[in-house]
Design a protein around this motif. Structure first.
Motif, PDB file in Angstrom:
ATOM      1  N   PRO A 653      -1.122  84.176  46.523  1.00  0.00           N
ATOM      2  CA  PRO A 653      -0.878  83.113  45.554  1.00  0.00           C
ATOM      3  C   PRO A 653      -0.069  81.946  46.089  1.00  0.00           C
ATOM      4  O   PRO A 653       0.222  81.023  45.340  1.00  0.00           O
ATOM      5  N   SER A 654       0.309  81.951  47.365  1.00  0.00           N
ATOM      6  CA  SER A 654       1.137  80.875  47.898  1.00  0.00           C
ATOM      7  C   SER A 654       0.385  79.560  48.012  1.00  0.00           C
ATOM      8  O   SER A 654       0.986  78.542  48.328  1.00  0.00           O
ATOM      9  N   VAL A 655      -0.957  79.557  47.800  1.00  0.00           N
ATOM     10  CA  VAL A 655      -1.704  78.301  47.836  1.00  0.00           C
ATOM     11  C   VAL A 655      -1.148  77.328  46.804  1.00  0.00           C
ATOM     12  O   VAL A 655      -1.057  76.131  47.036  1.00  0.00           O
ATOM     13  N   LEU A 656      -0.733  77.832  45.634  1.00  0.00           N
ATOM     14  CA  LEU A 656      -0.083  77.028  44.619  1.00  0.00           C
ATOM     15  C   LEU A 656       1.273  77.677  44.340  1.00  0.00           C
ATOM     16  O   LEU A 656       1.382  78.552  43.491  1.00  0.00           O
ATOM     17  N   PRO A 657       2.299  77.292  45.061  1.00  0.00           N
ATOM     18  CA  PRO A 657       3.588  77.989  44.949  1.00  0.00           C
ATOM     19  C   PRO A 657       4.118  77.952  43.519  1.00  0.00           C
ATOM     20  O   PRO A 657       4.055  76.925  42.837  1.00  0.00           O
ATOM     21  N   GLN A 658       4.692  79.068  43.083  1.00  0.00           N
ATOM     22  CA  GLN A 658       5.208  79.140  41.722  1.00  0.00           C
ATOM     23  C   GLN A 658       6.392  78.201  41.524  1.00  0.00           C
ATOM     24  O   GLN A 658       6.588  77.659  40.435  1.00  0.00           O
ATOM     25  N   GLN A 659       7.180  77.990  42.573  1.00  0.00           N
ATOM     26  CA  GLN A 659       8.316  77.080  42.445  1.00  0.00           C
ATOM     27  C   GLN A 659       7.825  75.656  42.193  1.00  0.00           C
ATOM     28  O   GLN A 659       8.364  74.936  41.342  1.00  0.00           O
ATOM     29  N   LEU A 660       6.784  75.232  42.935  1.00  0.00           N
ATOM     30  CA  LEU A 660       6.212  73.906  42.721  1.00  0.00           C
ATOM     31  C   LEU A 660       5.627  73.797  41.317  1.00  0.00           C
ATOM     32  O   LEU A 660       5.819  72.788  40.625  1.00  0.00           O
ATOM     33  N   ALA A 661       4.906  74.838  40.880  1.00  0.00           N
ATOM     34  CA  ALA A 661       4.311  74.807  39.546  1.00  0.00           C
ATOM     35  C   ALA A 661       5.380  74.714  38.463  1.00  0.00           C
ATOM     36  O   ALA A 661       5.230  73.982  37.480  1.00  0.00           O
ATOM     37  N   GLN A 662       6.489  75.439  38.643  1.00  0.00           N
ATOM     38  CA  GLN A 662       7.558  75.416  37.639  1.00  0.00           C
ATOM     39  C   GLN A 662       8.210  74.039  37.561  1.00  0.00           C
ATOM     40  O   GLN A 662       8.486  73.518  36.474  1.00  0.00           O
ATOM     41  N   ARG A 663       8.471  73.431  38.715  1.00  0.00           N
ATOM     42  CA  ARG A 663       9.105  72.105  38.719  1.00  0.00           C
ATOM     43  C   ARG A 663       8.177  71.050  38.128  1.00  0.00           C
ATOM     44  O   ARG A 663       8.623  70.176  37.377  1.00  0.00           O
ATOM     45  N   ALA A 664       6.892  71.132  38.464  1.00  0.00           N
ATOM     46  CA  ALA A 664       5.948  70.177  37.889  1.00  0.00           C
ATOM     47  C   ALA A 664       5.822  70.370  36.380  1.00  0.00           C
ATOM     48  O   ALA A 664       5.755  69.395  35.611  1.00  0.00           O
ATOM     49  N   SER A 665       5.816  71.631  35.940  1.00  0.00           N
ATOM     50  CA  SER A 665       5.748  71.904  34.512  1.00  0.00           C
ATOM     51  C   SER A 665       7.002  71.402  33.798  1.00  0.00           C
ATOM     52  O   SER A 665       6.916  70.850  32.685  1.00  0.00           O
ATOM     53  N   ASP A 666       8.164  71.564  34.422  1.00  0.00           N
ATOM     54  CA  ASP A 666       9.395  71.034  33.835  1.00  0.00           C
ATOM     55  C   ASP A 666       9.350  69.514  33.727  1.00  0.00           C
ATOM     56  O   ASP A 666       9.842  68.932  32.745  1.00  0.00           O
ATOM     57  N   SER A 667       8.769  68.854  34.714  1.00  0.00           N
ATOM     58  CA  SER A 667       8.637  67.398  34.657  1.00  0.00           C
ATOM     59  C   SER A 667       7.741  66.972  33.500  1.00  0.00           C
ATOM     60  O   SER A 667       8.036  66.004  32.788  1.00  0.00           O
ATOM     61  N   LEU A 668       6.649  67.699  33.296  1.00  0.00           N
ATOM     62  CA  LEU A 668       5.766  67.389  32.177  1.00  0.00           C
ATOM     63  C   LEU A 668       6.475  67.615  30.839  1.00  0.00           C
ATOM     64  O   LEU A 668       6.265  66.864  29.877  1.00  0.00           O
ATOM     65  N   GLU A 669       7.330  68.627  30.768  1.00  0.00           N
ATOM     66  CA  GLU A 669       8.092  68.876  29.539  1.00  0.00           C
ATOM     67  C   GLU A 669       9.066  67.724  29.272  1.00  0.00           C
ATOM     68  O   GLU A 669       9.245  67.304  28.109  1.00  0.00           O
ATOM     69  N   LEU A 670       9.704  67.194  30.316  1.00  0.00           N
ATOM     70  CA  LEU A 670      10.585  66.041  30.143  1.00  0.00           C
ATOM     71  C   LEU A 670       9.831  64.844  29.585  1.00  0.00           C
ATOM     72  O   LEU A 670      10.321  64.138  28.696  1.00  0.00           O
ATOM     73  N   LEU A 671       8.635  64.600  30.101  1.00  0.00           N
ATOM     74  CA  LEU A 671       7.827  63.483  29.617  1.00  0.00           C
ATOM     75  C   LEU A 671       7.397  63.714  28.170  1.00  0.00           C
ATOM     76  O   LEU A 671       7.380  62.772  27.361  1.00  0.00           O
ATOM     77  N   ALA A 672       7.029  64.949  27.844  1.00  0.00           N
ATOM     78  CA  ALA A 672       6.601  65.249  26.474  1.00  0.00           C
ATOM     79  C   ALA A 672       7.752  65.028  25.486  1.00  0.00           C
ATOM     80  O   ALA A 672       7.559  64.465  24.400  1.00  0.00           O
ATOM     81  N   ARG A 673       8.960  65.459  25.852  1.00  0.00           N
ATOM     82  CA  ARG A 673      10.106  65.246  24.964  1.00  0.00           C
ATOM     83  C   ARG A 673      10.402  63.763  24.787  1.00  0.00           C
ATOM     84  O   ARG A 673      10.738  63.319  23.684  1.00  0.00           O
ATOM     85  N   ALA A 674      10.297  63.009  25.877  1.00  0.00           N
ATOM     86  CA  ALA A 674      10.536  61.568  25.771  1.00  0.00           C
ATOM     87  C   ALA A 674       9.532  60.911  24.832  1.00  0.00           C
ATOM     88  O   ALA A 674       9.885  60.008  24.056  1.00  0.00           O
ATOM     89  N   LEU A 675       8.278  61.354  24.880  1.00  0.00           N
ATOM     90  CA  LEU A 675       7.273  60.795  23.974  1.00  0.00           C
ATOM     91  C   LEU A 675       7.611  61.121  22.521  1.00  0.00           C
ATOM     92  O   LEU A 675       7.544  60.250  21.648  1.00  0.00           O
ATOM     93  N   GLN A 676       7.949  62.371  22.261  1.00  0.00           N
ATOM     94  CA  GLN A 676       8.220  62.765  20.882  1.00  0.00           C
ATOM     95  C   GLN A 676       9.488  62.119  20.336  1.00  0.00           C
ATOM     96  O   GLN A 676       9.576  61.820  19.147  1.00  0.00           O
ATOM     97  N   GLU A 677      10.475  61.892  21.209  1.00  0.00           N
ATOM     98  CA  GLU A 677      11.724  61.271  20.765  1.00  0.00           C
ATOM     99  C   GLU A 677      11.690  59.753  20.872  1.00  0.00           C
ATOM    100  O   GLU A 677      12.687  59.090  20.552  1.00  0.00           O
ATOM    101  N   ARG A 678      10.560  59.204  21.329  1.00  0.00           N
ATOM    102  CA  ARG A 678      10.364  57.746  21.420  1.00  0.00           C
ATOM    103  C   ARG A 678      11.473  57.091  22.252  1.00  0.00           C
ATOM    104  O   ARG A 678      12.109  56.120  21.862  1.00  0.00           O
ATOM    105  N   ARG A 679      11.747  57.645  23.418  1.00  0.00           N
ATOM    106  CA  ARG A 679      12.778  57.103  24.297  1.00  0.00           C
ATOM    107  C   ARG A 679      12.258  57.052  25.721  1.00  0.00           C
ATOM    108  O   ARG A 679      11.224  57.642  26.054  1.00  0.00           O
ATOM    109  N   GLU A 680      12.989  56.351  26.567  1.00  0.00           N
ATOM    110  CA  GLU A 680      12.593  56.238  27.971  1.00  0.00           C
ATOM    111  C   GLU A 680      12.817  57.571  28.675  1.00  0.00           C
ATOM    112  O   GLU A 680      13.872  58.199  28.503  1.00  0.00           O
ATOM    113  N   PRO A 681      11.858  58.016  29.479  1.00  0.00           N
ATOM    114  CA  PRO A 681      12.020  59.318  30.150  1.00  0.00           C
ATOM    115  C   PRO A 681      13.028  59.233  31.286  1.00  0.00           C
ATOM    116  O   PRO A 681      13.175  58.190  31.932  1.00  0.00           O
ATOM    117  N   PRO A 682      13.745  60.318  31.548  1.00  0.00           N
ATOM    118  CA  PRO A 682      14.674  60.327  32.693  1.00  0.00           C
ATOM    119  C   PRO A 682      13.892  60.366  34.002  1.00  0.00           C
ATOM    120  O   PRO A 682      12.705  60.710  34.027  1.00  0.00           O
TER     121      PRO A 682
END
Length: 726
Positions: A653-682
């Motif tokens: 499974p190292s072709v798609l490292p879990q650490q990379l997937a987790q960090r990318a998923s966390d980044s998407l969560e930050l963007l989603a929260r910024a959209l819902q709260e109508r504010r600029e993303p960090p």
């Protein structure tokens, strides 16, 4: 050239709102007129009217109304679902018509019943679009019956009986007069899936042959996304067909395998497209391009053959399997012939593409075997049975849960139901006060115009107003030329057949021709030959009231809902990425299910953006961030699909490292929260990519993850700066 995958925007930039509405009125959808459906609707409507005239029983004419509405309620699908929907309209239509017949003698009783009945009928939308359509049909019967009070209890009972018989007649015509083949709707639905896959393969082959640019690859994203709804529709039709059949037939098993095979084949085509964008026009990779082109030609031929096989009821009408994809074998088509793979000269890139080709060829071979088994009556092969081990189960249905979910002030369904009931009641009071035409006719037009969303209501006002004015003028002209009931019934039959036949192509034409249909039926029952001209002014009043109601009664602009829908799509991207990181293959059942949920979230966000464009009044350029957000949310999903689907089963499974997937998923969560709260993303955290010097394809695909996250971050930041999208 229309292709299927790419990096550029795919949603059209909006023009002036009035021009968009006019374009929607005049737009002709691809396809053919539904001639058989039109003839069936004409027969269903005309026979009760003829019996009413021949038997001199005016109440029998009500059967023509339910016959037409029940026929229009038949949207296709399994026989079980069609019978349930049409039966609901028949039984409930007769009931509401019977209950409304004695009422309407006093204004206050009339208005109270109208408010309660229309609101309740429109609240049925909480069970979905199909239930909402049924509610609309029932509202029509209720208002028409309310507007023609019965003189006695006997007359009311006769009206209810006529409505019931008309619906039963339409059901018998649609379901019983032709041979009952329970699996035919499911076969047709699965055939449409494979026809869409054939188009996808053809476009991929053309783009590979031409060395298409990134803009050309992007042009077909919207078209490629349309395969997902076809797969979902086929699943729903097949599930409804198989439900309640304890002794499952071979046909159902074959169709289930074919539906489940479509899911990984779509993913493999997406991954192959990503790889071919890396190949581009590189002259050193000419052999790789040739292999992909040949595979796409064979895959296209296979899909077309499967689609034709599914549409055939017997094997006598089938031609020999396509030569490109098949090798003759007993009665079944053989597996697709493998193009020769020359490794070494092209290195890891060739190996990556060859892996995708082998897996796509394997799935195509199973699809061939399964379709042939369905055609010739052979059992499902062990390879086919292995594809349905992880199919999702149908969830139980709760009668009260949808009602509880929508009984709150912010529910779009509840607001629409109350808005429609209140505006229809206001139309009744206004037209009675002004003594303009038929008050119930105006309320009926209001019901047909008002939609849950303001932009859709504006489009419907234009469609209905122009359609009704043209249709009323046509009805008035017909009324001056036709003065006998038999000729009138003939004209009604012709208009019904033509309008229903044109419905799949253009709603405006359907509306123009169906309006004189209703008016002439009213003329036939009342004997008043001036009714058509009297109701034209009522349509204008109804359109004005519908617009005022949609703008003033609980307005809910789409710009307030779009950020939430886009945030859901970004979160679905992150969950899909994490699923791929924890599984060895991108075609495992759990990954397929997460990809299905992601596609649904993307489609809902794109639908929200389309509604936003119909409502938007500002400069078109202000919508560009929303367009970019949707485009790259789908591009991100395709890149992730390519990362997972191209992996060899034996790799770690190292072709798609879990650490990379987790960090990318966390980044998407930050963007989603910024959209819902109508504010600029960090600012997004930096992503460290693994070293992939020995695998150029994997390196290119991994590089797209942080790049596309950056584009998504920029789109969210621009949305936060622009009040038009907040």
């Amino acid at each position: 050239m229309a292709t299927l995958w790419g990096d550029g925007p795919t949603l059209p930039m909006p023009h002036h709102r009035l021009l968009r509405h006019l374009q929607s009125l005049l737009r002709v959808e691809p396809g053919r007129p539904a001639l058989w459906a039109g003839i069936r609707a004409a027969v269903a409507t005309a026979l009760p009217l003829c019996l009413s005239f021949l038997l001199t029983v005016p109440q029998a004419g009500w059967a023509g109304l339910t016959a037409l509405l029940v026929t229009l309620a038949d949207k296709g699908g399994s026989y079980r679902v069609r019978a349930r929907i049409m039966g609901t309209v028949t039984v409930l239509g007769a009931l509401v018509g019977l209950l409304a017949a004695p009422a309407g003698r006093t204004y206050w009783l009339d208005a109270t019943l109208l408010l309660l009945g229309v609101t309740t009928a429109n609240f049925a939308r909480c069970y979905g679009e199909t239930a909402g359509s049924v509610g609309g049909q029932l509202a029509v019967i209720f208002v028409v019956s309310l507007g023609a009070p019965a003189a006695s209890t006997r007359e009311a009972v006769l009206r209810g009986a006529a409505l019931l018989l008309g619906g039963l007649w339409a059901m018998g015509l649609s379901l019983l007069l032709w041979p009952l083949r329970p699996y035919r709707p499911a076969r047709r639905a699965v055939a449409r899936v494979y026809a869409a896959l054939a188009i996808a393969a053809e476009d991929l082959g053309n783009a590979t042959r031409d060395g298409a640019s990134s803009e050309s690859w992007a042009a077909g994203l919207k078209r490629h996304a349309g395969i997902r709804p076809e797969i979902e529709r086929a699943r729903d039709v097949l599930a409804a067909t198989r439900r309640g059949r304890p002794d499952e037939s071979r046909r159902g098993e074959h169709l289930l395998v074919l539906v489940e095979l479509a899911e990984p084949m779509v993913a493999l085509l997406s991954a192959l497209a990503e790889a071919m964008q890396v190949v581009g026009r590189d002259p050193h990779l000419h052999a790789t391009r040739e292999r992909v082109i040949r595979l796409c030609e064979a895959f296209n031929a296979m899909d077309q053959w499967v689609s034709r096989a599914l549409r055939e009821d017997r094997n006598e009408g089938m031609r020999e399997p396509p030569r490109l994809a098949l090798r003759p074998r007993r009665r079944q088509p053989a597996r697709m012939a493998a193009p020769p793979v020359r490794q070494g000269a092209e290195g890891p890139l060739s190996t990556h593409v060859a892996t995708l080709l082998d897996r796509l060829r394997e799935y195509a071979g199973v699809a061939h075997e399964t379709a042939s088994g369905l055609l010739f009556g052979d059992p499902v092969s062990p390879r086919g049975r292995g594809t349905v081990g992880g199919t999702r189960r149908q969830q139980g249905f709760s009668l009260w849960q949808p009602i509880r979910d929508h009984l709150h002030p912010d529910s779009v369904v509840a607001r629409h139901a109350l808005r429609t009931g209140m505006v229809a009641t206001a139309a009744l009071g206004l037209t009675r006060a002004l003594q303009v035409g038929d008050a119930h006719w105006v309320s009926l037009v209001v019901i047909s115009i008002l939609q849950p969303y303001a932009g859709s209501t504006e489009e419907r006002v234009l469609q209905r107003t122009l359609g009704t004015l043209v249709g009323a003028s046509l009805a008035a002209l017909i009324a001056t030329l036709v003065h006998t009931p038999p000729m009138m019934i003939g004209v009604i039959s012709a208009l019904t057949a033509i309008s229903v036949a044109l419905l799949p192509l253009n709603f405006g034409a359907f509306q123009v021709l169906l309006t004189p249909d209703y008016l002439l039926m009213a003329t036939l029952s009342s004997g008043d030959w001036t009714v058509a001209s009297q109701r034209s002014l009522g349509v204008l009043i109804a359109g004005a009231l519908a617009l005022v109601g949609s703008w003033t009664l609980w307005p809910s602009p789409e710009r307030r809902r779009f950020p939430d829908a886009a945030a859901s799509a970004l979160r679905a991207d992150g969950k899909y990425l994490q699923q791929l990181a924890t599984h060895r293959s991108g075609t495992e059942p759990a990954v397929n299910e997460e990809r299905r949920l992601l596609d649904q979230a993307l489609l809902e966000a794109e639908s929200s953006f389309q509604r936003l464009m119909t409502e938007y009044r500002g400069p078109p350029g202000h919508l560009e961030p929303g367009m970019a957000l949707l485009t790259y949310a789908r591009r991100f999903a395709l890149a992730v699909t390519a990362l997972g689907t191209g992996r060899l089963e034996g790799r770690t499974p190292s072709v798609l490292p879990q650490q990379l997937a987790q960090r990318a998923s966390d980044s998407l969560e930050l963007l989603a929260r910024a959209l819902q709260e109508r504010r600029e993303p960090p600012p997004l955290p930096a992503l460290s990519l693994p070293r992939t010097s020995d695998d150029p394809v994997l390196g290119k695909l991994l590089e797209r993850v942080p790049r596309q996250l950056g584009i998504l971050h920029g789109a969210v930041a621009r949305i936060s700066e622009d009040p038009s999208l907040r």
